[in-house]
Structure formats: C-alpha cells, structure tokens
Design an enzyme around this catalytic site. Structure first.
Site, PDB file in Angstrom:
ATOM      1  N   LYS A   1       0.935  -1.328  -0.240  1.00 22.55           N
ATOM      2  CA  LYS A   1       0.330   0.253  -0.574  1.00 22.55           C
ATOM      3  C   LYS A   1       0.616   1.114  -0.183  1.00 22.55           C
ATOM      4  CE  LYS A   1      -4.624  -1.790   1.031  1.00 22.55           C
ATOM      5  NZ  LYS A   1      -5.882  -1.606   2.332  1.00 22.55           N
TER       6      LYS A   1
ATOM      7  N   ARG B   1      -4.057 -10.126   4.985  1.00 23.64           N
ATOM      8  CA  ARG B   1      -4.617 -10.420   3.044  1.00 23.64           C
ATOM      9  C   ARG B   1      -3.069  -9.852   2.506  1.00 23.64           C
ATOM     10  NH1 ARG B   1      -5.991  -6.018  -0.360  1.00 23.64           N
ATOM     11  NH2 ARG B   1      -7.462  -7.379  -1.928  1.00 23.64           N
TER      12      ARG B   1
HETATM   13  C1  YH5 Z   1      -7.642  -4.100   2.811  1.00 29.68           C
HETATM   14  O1  YH5 Z   1      -7.504  -3.880   2.983  1.00 29.68           O
HETATM   15  N1  YH5 Z   1      -7.576  -3.307   0.703  1.00 29.68           N
HETATM   16  S1  YH5 Z   1      -8.494  -3.169  -2.372  1.00 29.68           S
HETATM   17  C2  YH5 Z   1      -3.182   0.115  -2.578  1.00 29.68           C
HETATM   18  C3  YH5 Z   1      -2.214  -0.448  -3.168  1.00 29.68           C
HETATM   19  C4  YH5 Z   1      -2.036  -1.867  -3.137  1.00 29.68           C
HETATM   20  C5  YH5 Z   1      -2.886  -2.489  -2.205  1.00 29.68           C
HETATM   21  C6  YH5 Z   1      -1.593   1.916  -2.904  1.00 29.68           C
HETATM   22  N2  YH5 Z   1      -9.304  -4.416  -0.524  1.00 29.68           N
HETATM   23  C7  YH5 Z   1      -7.969  -4.407   1.172  1.00 29.68           C
HETATM   24  O2  YH5 Z   1      -5.365  -3.818  -2.149  1.00 29.68           O
HETATM   25  N3  YH5 Z   1     -10.007  -5.435   2.078  1.00 29.68           N
HETATM   26  C8  YH5 Z   1      -8.517  -4.042  -0.509  1.00 29.68           C
HETATM   27  O3  YH5 Z   1      -1.009   0.323  -4.020  1.00 29.68           O
HETATM   28  C9  YH5 Z   1      -9.544  -4.746   1.167  1.00 29.68           C
HETATM   29  N4  YH5 Z   1      -8.483  -4.982   3.819  1.00 29.68           N
HETATM   30  C10 YH5 Z   1      -9.706  -6.060   3.320  1.00 29.68           C
HETATM   31  N5  YH5 Z   1     -10.732  -6.311   4.237  1.00 29.68           N
HETATM   32  C11 YH5 Z   1      -6.809  -2.791  -1.904  1.00 29.68           C
HETATM   33  C12 YH5 Z   1      -5.058  -2.487  -2.477  1.00 29.68           C
HETATM   34  C13 YH5 Z   1      -5.051  -1.892  -2.221  1.00 29.68           C
HETATM   35  C14 YH5 Z   1      -4.493  -0.771  -2.708  1.00 29.68           C
END
Ligand code: YH5
Length: 286
Positions: free
Chosen positions: A209, A263
């Site tokens: 993230k 996750r």
């Molecule tokens: C979460 O925390 N996150 S989708 C931005 C990024 C990298 C990854 C800027 N679904 C979660 O993974 N479900 C997502 O770099 C989720 N908890 C739960 N339960 C976003 C994501 C991501 C966003």
C-alpha cells in the site's frame, strides 16, 4: 489471504491477468493456483478496483470478472474463497458458486448487501473506509482515528446482528489506506488490539500500500509526499513491487498486535515471515 485482483487497472498484478483487454480466466486461475501452492489458506477474489482514485465498475463487469473465477477455483482448488465485493448480486452468486467468505470494503453498507450476506450464512469481513475510493485520499480527517474506526465497526456489527448474521461469523478490518494518512495508518496499526471488538478476529491489508511508498519516501521529488497518485501516472512512492520488505515488516507487526488474517500479494514471502511469528509464539508457551 492471497490477493487475486481481476481488475485491469490494478498496478500490482491485475494487468498481467489480461489479454486483448479481457480477463484471461486461465491466467487468473494459474495465479490463484500459484498462491495456493505458496501457502495461502484463503484467496480473495476482487473485481472492483478500490485503490485510491479508482473509477467505479458496472455490476455486469464485476460479475464477469469474479464469478467464473470463483466457480473454477471452487471446482479445482482446496482453499477458502473470499469474494471482495460490495454488491448484493455478487454476494449471492459467489456464495452459490462456492465462496466461503464475504469481504466488503463498504462493510455491507450498499443497498441489499446486508440482507444478501445474511441469506448466504457465510462469514463476513467488515472493513472501515472514510469516504469513497475516488476521493477518500484527498483529505482524510479524524478527531481520533482509532475511536472513529471502533465506533463505525461497532455500528456495523450491530447492523449485521440485526439482519440475522451470527456475531461469531464476523471479522473486523481497520481498512488501512482507505481514507487515511500515513499517521492514521500507523496509529491504527499500533493500537490494533483496541479494534478486536468482542474478541472478533482481525484481518489486515497492508501489502504494497501507498503508506509504504510514503514512509520510504521513494517519490520522484524526494520530498515529503502529498496526496494520492497522479491520475494515469506512476503511483507515488515507488513501484508497488519494491514494497515487499516493508510489506513483510507490516505483516509481522500486525500479527504481533493480534491480527488473525493477513491479506497479501506476495504469499510465499508472507507465509515465511508469519511462520517465524508462529515459531516465536510457540516458543513463548514453553
Ligand atoms: C483491505 O485492506 N484492500 S483493495 C493500494 C495499493 C496496494 C493495494 C497503492 N481490499 C483491503 O489492496 N479488503 C483492498 O497501493 C481489502 N482489507 C480488506 N478486507 C486495495 C489494495 C491496495 C490498494
């Protein structure tokens, strides 16, 4: 929990699962199988990009991306299928096809989602988000982020129980990166134990993230980063693939503070890191 993102704009790994603009079911399934082989106990299948600034998808698009993959994984892999969706229709259909967990970043807040989830009898992960994905990172603001996340989750637990969902079927997630500054994210992680309401299991998503890019200050200017990623440009704070070491550190810190489910994109490395946490926990028992 391994992440299988089926959105074409996902800069982490989704784009690689596309051919000629369409989701390649074979490629997506191969990715899912690899994550299982690497040790994922759960696969999280998402068809809506919820990263900061993301555009909404149509229900039809989400169904086309998610449902065939859920069906295929249920038929061929021995893994719990989590469906990352806010849509009542996708909740219903995915459950029929073999999903074992509903993971909703909107905590069943959309029309019909609460009733749809209750009807499936499946466990549900309730996540906190401030605002909506397209604008949530513009100006996240809290008087007390931990108290607000806790109050929100308390309200959603009550809503779920009121709709007939078993209390014991709920999981809680502070929603790292969803309408939060770096300071908000770090405070939530530090005080994670305070969010284990009613002793419910905590799920955390920190893998790759933006907070990592911001802390590591890998932005092009080298200065203190501001705001979200520029539209269409490279994500702020370095490429997500350079975020593995920091993602592992955050996973370990979260498990140390009581997280039950992590996750992650990089399943093999995360499993190794958490195996060391488990070994230390075992050691402490002797
Ligand atoms: C979460 O925390 N996150 S989708 C931005 C990024 C990298 C990854 C800027 N679904 C979660 O993974 N479900 C997502 O770099 C989720 N908890 C739960 N339960 C976003 C994501 C991501 C966003």
């Amino acid at each position: 929990m391994g992440i299988v993102n089926t959105t074409p704009d996902s800069f982490s790994d989704g784009g690689a699962l596309y051919r000629n603009g369409a989701l390649d079911l074979e490629q997506a399934f191969a990715h899912a199988r690899r994550l299982c082989e690497e040790g994922a106990a759960i696969l999280d299948i998402g068809g809506e990009s919820t990263r900061p600034g993301a555009a909404p998808v149509s229900l039809q698009q989400e169904q086309d991306r998610v449902l065939p993959l859920v069906e295929r994984i249920a038929a061929e892999l021995d893994v719990i299928i989590s469906v990352d969706t806010s849509s009542a229709a996708v909740i219903r259909d995915a459950a029929t096809l073999g999903a074992g967990l509903i993971n909703d970043v909107r905590a069943l807040g959309r029309d019909g989602a609460l009733e749809a989830a209750a009807a499936t009898g499946l466990p549900v992960c309730l996540m906190h988000m401030q605002g909506q994905p397209d604008t949530m990172q513009a100006e996240p603001l809290y008087a007390d982020v931990v108290a607000e996340v806790r109050d929100f989750l308390t309200g959603r637990i009550a809503a779920c129980v009121g709709a007939g969902i078993d209390r014991q079927r709920l999981l809680l997630d502070p929603g790292f990166g969803f309408g939060k500054t770096v300071a908000h994210n770090l405070q939530l992680l530090d005080r994670l134990p305070e969010l284990a309401l009613e002793g419910l299991p905590l799920l955390v998503g920190l893998s790759r993230k933006s907070l990592i890019g911001k802390v590591l200050a890998r932005d092009a200017q080298g200065g203190p980063p501001q705001g979200g990623p520029p539209q269409g440009g490279p994500p702020q704070g370095g490429l997500p693939r350079d975020r593995l070491a920091a993602s592992l550190a955050l996973a370990v810190l979260a498990v140390e503070r009581g997280a039950a489910i992590v996750r992650a994109h990089d399943v093999a490395a995360t499993v190794d890191a958490l195996a060391m946490c488990a070994a230390m926990r075992e050691w402490g028992r002797h």
